[in-house]
Design a protein around this motif. Structure first.
Motif, PDB file in Angstrom:
ATOM      1  N   ILE A  78       1.109  -0.881   0.139  1.00 50.41           N
ATOM      2  CA  ILE A  78      -0.215  -0.147   0.147  1.00 50.41           C
ATOM      3  C   ILE A  78       1.517   0.981  -0.109  1.00 50.41           C
ATOM      4  N   ALA A  79       2.270   1.273   0.106  1.00 50.60           N
ATOM      5  CA  ALA A  79       3.096   2.212   1.137  1.00 50.60           C
ATOM      6  C   ALA A  79       3.982   2.120  -0.696  1.00 50.60           C
ATOM      7  N   VAL A  80       3.823   1.320  -1.214  1.00 52.17           N
ATOM      8  CA  VAL A  80       4.276   1.687  -2.279  1.00 52.17           C
ATOM      9  C   VAL A  80       3.460   2.594  -3.373  1.00 52.17           C
ATOM     10  N   GLY A  81       2.422   1.442  -3.123  1.00 56.48           N
ATOM     11  CA  GLY A  81       1.233   2.261  -4.505  1.00 56.48           C
ATOM     12  C   GLY A  81       1.335   3.613  -4.426  1.00 56.48           C
ATOM     13  N   LEU A  82       0.343   4.599  -3.090  1.00 53.58           N
ATOM     14  CA  LEU A  82       0.583   5.764  -2.670  1.00 53.58           C
ATOM     15  C   LEU A  82       1.810   7.028  -3.008  1.00 53.58           C
ATOM     16  N   GLY A  83       2.649   6.030  -3.035  1.00 54.22           N
ATOM     17  CA  GLY A  83       4.085   6.703  -3.326  1.00 54.22           C
ATOM     18  C   GLY A  83       4.300   6.384  -5.298  1.00 54.22           C
ATOM     19  N   VAL A  84       3.828   5.847  -5.930  1.00 57.44           N
ATOM     20  CA  VAL A  84       3.873   5.873  -6.974  1.00 57.44           C
ATOM     21  C   VAL A  84       2.731   6.683  -7.486  1.00 57.44           C
ATOM     22  N   ALA A  85       1.386   6.082  -6.898  1.00 58.65           N
ATOM     23  CA  ALA A  85       0.724   7.531  -7.231  1.00 58.65           C
ATOM     24  C   ALA A  85       0.806   9.173  -6.941  1.00 58.65           C
ATOM     25  N   THR A  86       1.895   8.871  -5.730  1.00 65.83           N
ATOM     26  CA  THR A  86       2.078  10.558  -5.450  1.00 65.83           C
ATOM     27  C   THR A  86       2.977  11.407  -6.611  1.00 65.83           C
ATOM     28  N   VAL A  87       3.879   9.709  -6.953  1.00 65.40           N
ATOM     29  CA  VAL A  87       4.661  10.646  -7.831  1.00 65.40           C
ATOM     30  C   VAL A  87       4.641  10.802  -9.567  1.00 65.40           C
ATOM     31  N   ALA A  88       3.822  10.190  -9.937  1.00 59.47           N
ATOM     32  CA  ALA A  88       2.760  10.290 -10.424  1.00 59.47           C
ATOM     33  C   ALA A  88       2.173  11.793 -11.203  1.00 59.47           C
ATOM     34  N   PHE A  89       1.016  12.074  -9.733  1.00 59.11           N
ATOM     35  CA  PHE A  89       0.037  13.224 -10.035  1.00 59.11           C
ATOM     36  C   PHE A  89       1.077  14.817  -9.848  1.00 59.11           C
ATOM     37  N   ALA A  90       2.353  14.354  -8.890  1.00 57.73           N
ATOM     38  CA  ALA A  90       3.067  15.230  -8.956  1.00 57.73           C
ATOM     39  C   ALA A  90       3.727  15.120 -10.471  1.00 57.73           C
ATOM     40  N   GLY A  91       4.260  14.309 -11.255  1.00 56.84           N
ATOM     41  CA  GLY A  91       4.487  15.289 -12.529  1.00 56.84           C
ATOM     42  C   GLY A  91       3.597  15.145 -13.747  1.00 56.84           C
ATOM     43  N   ARG A  92       2.014  15.177 -13.306  1.00 57.62           N
ATOM     44  CA  ARG A  92       1.323  15.848 -14.037  1.00 57.62           C
ATOM     45  C   ARG A  92       1.189  17.275 -13.646  1.00 57.62           C
ATOM     46  N   TYR A  93       1.249  17.460 -12.707  1.00 59.25           N
ATOM     47  CA  TYR A  93       1.393  18.862 -12.184  1.00 59.25           C
ATOM     48  C   TYR A  93       2.364  19.739 -13.100  1.00 59.25           C
ATOM     49  N   ALA A  94       3.469  19.401 -12.858  1.00 60.37           N
ATOM     50  CA  ALA A  94       4.731  19.368 -13.086  1.00 60.37           C
ATOM     51  C   ALA A  94       4.304  19.469 -15.356  1.00 60.37           C
ATOM     52  N   PHE A  95       4.445  18.292 -15.330  1.00 59.90           N
ATOM     53  CA  PHE A  95       3.724  19.042 -17.528  1.00 59.90           C
ATOM     54  C   PHE A  95       3.427  19.685 -17.913  1.00 59.90           C
ATOM     55  N   HIS A  96       1.649  19.962 -17.113  1.00 61.24           N
ATOM     56  CA  HIS A  96       1.159  21.255 -16.959  1.00 61.24           C
ATOM     57  C   HIS A  96       1.453  22.545 -16.914  1.00 61.24           C
ATOM     58  N   LEU A  97       2.007  22.479 -15.687  1.00 61.49           N
ATOM     59  CA  LEU A  97       3.020  23.843 -15.330  1.00 61.49           C
ATOM     60  C   LEU A  97       4.165  24.097 -16.315  1.00 61.49           C
ATOM     61  N   TRP A  98       5.170  23.107 -16.441  1.00 63.12           N
ATOM     62  CA  TRP A  98       5.788  23.308 -18.085  1.00 63.12           C
ATOM     63  C   TRP A  98       5.588  24.186 -19.216  1.00 63.12           C
ATOM     64  N   LYS A  99       4.573  24.156 -19.421  1.00 67.62           N
ATOM     65  CA  LYS A  99       3.751  24.628 -20.937  1.00 67.62           C
ATOM     66  C   LYS A  99       4.093  26.033 -21.148  1.00 67.62           C
ATOM     67  N   PRO A 100       3.043  26.555 -19.442  1.00 66.08           N
ATOM     68  CA  PRO A 100       3.957  27.862 -19.819  1.00 66.08           C
ATOM     69  C   PRO A 100       4.840  28.820 -19.763  1.00 66.08           C
ATOM     70  N   LEU A 101       5.205  27.628 -18.933  1.00 63.03           N
ATOM     71  CA  LEU A 101       6.440  28.206 -18.214  1.00 63.03           C
ATOM     72  C   LEU A 101       7.476  28.772 -19.858  1.00 63.03           C
ATOM     73  N   GLU A 102       7.338  27.178 -20.198  1.00 64.49           N
ATOM     74  CA  GLU A 102       8.303  26.938 -21.114  1.00 64.49           C
ATOM     75  C   GLU A 102       8.245  28.025 -21.918  1.00 64.49           C
ATOM     76  N   GLN A 103       6.920  28.717 -22.210  1.00 62.80           N
ATOM     77  CA  GLN A 103       6.592  29.763 -23.125  1.00 62.80           C
ATOM     78  C   GLN A 103       7.171  31.223 -23.170  1.00 62.80           C
ATOM     79  N   ALA A 104       7.051  31.091 -21.430  1.00 66.39           N
ATOM     80  CA  ALA A 104       7.420  32.383 -20.835  1.00 66.39           C
ATOM     81  C   ALA A 104       9.094  32.681 -20.952  1.00 66.39           C
ATOM     82  N   ILE A 105      10.068  31.164 -20.939  1.00 63.55           N
ATOM     83  CA  ILE A 105      11.049  31.640 -20.903  1.00 63.55           C
ATOM     84  C   ILE A 105      11.699  31.453 -22.219  1.00 63.55           C
TER      85      ILE A 105
END
Length: 148
Positions: free
Chosen positions: A39-66
């Motif tokens: 269960i702990a490993v599953g929750l860790g994988v899910a947390t990393v996946a959601f964090a990665g998804r958030y980072a990719f959504h955040l990166w698009k406008p940031l990439e345009q600004a850069i």
């Protein structure tokens, strides 16, 4: 004595032959520990996946600004070389840029700069005849108005 010895040996044998009372309990604890780990490993994988998804959504406008900021920084401000071709009629500013001296430099400084640049760009040494002409033109223009 023989009976006491036999009974003590029988007790020892009984200790090993008899199944421990907590044997089933140990396996259940092991299964629960394994389940908790999974269960702990599953929750860790899910947390990393959601964090990665958030980072990719955040990166698009940031990439345009850069990208926009990088385009705003002119490359000519990062370089110490003069960008652009020669003017039709050479000005004092262009002549001083070619020789690398100030427009109000004296004759000695102009000649020293001319000699240094011509050694590097002389047509007999593989330099361009056009550049040599421009370097000579710059020297003549600056020397004609130099003070001494």
């Amino acid at each position: 004595m023989e009976g006491a010895a036999a009974s003590s040996e029988g007790l020892r044998y009984a200790e090993y032959a008899r199944a421990p009372t907590g044997a089933g309990k140990g396996q259940a604890e092991l299964d629960r520990g394994l389940a908790r780990t999974m269960i702990a490993v599953g929750l860790g994988v899910a947390t990393v996946a959601f964090a990665g998804r958030y980072a990719f959504h955040l990166w698009k406008p940031l990439e345009q600004a850069i990208t926009e900021t990088a385009k705003r920084i002119s490359t000519s401000s990062l370089s110490s070389y003069y960008k652009g071709g020669f003017e039709q009629k050479m000005s004092r500013r262009e002549a001083s840029l070619i020789l690398g001296v100030s427009p109000s430099a004296g004759r000695a400084k102009i000649r020293t700069a001319h000699r240094r640049i011509m050694i590097l760009n002389h047509p007999d040494k593989g330099g361009s005849p056009y550049l040599a002409t421009k370097i000579n033109e710059a020297k003549d223009l600056l020397e004609s108005s130099a003070k001494n």
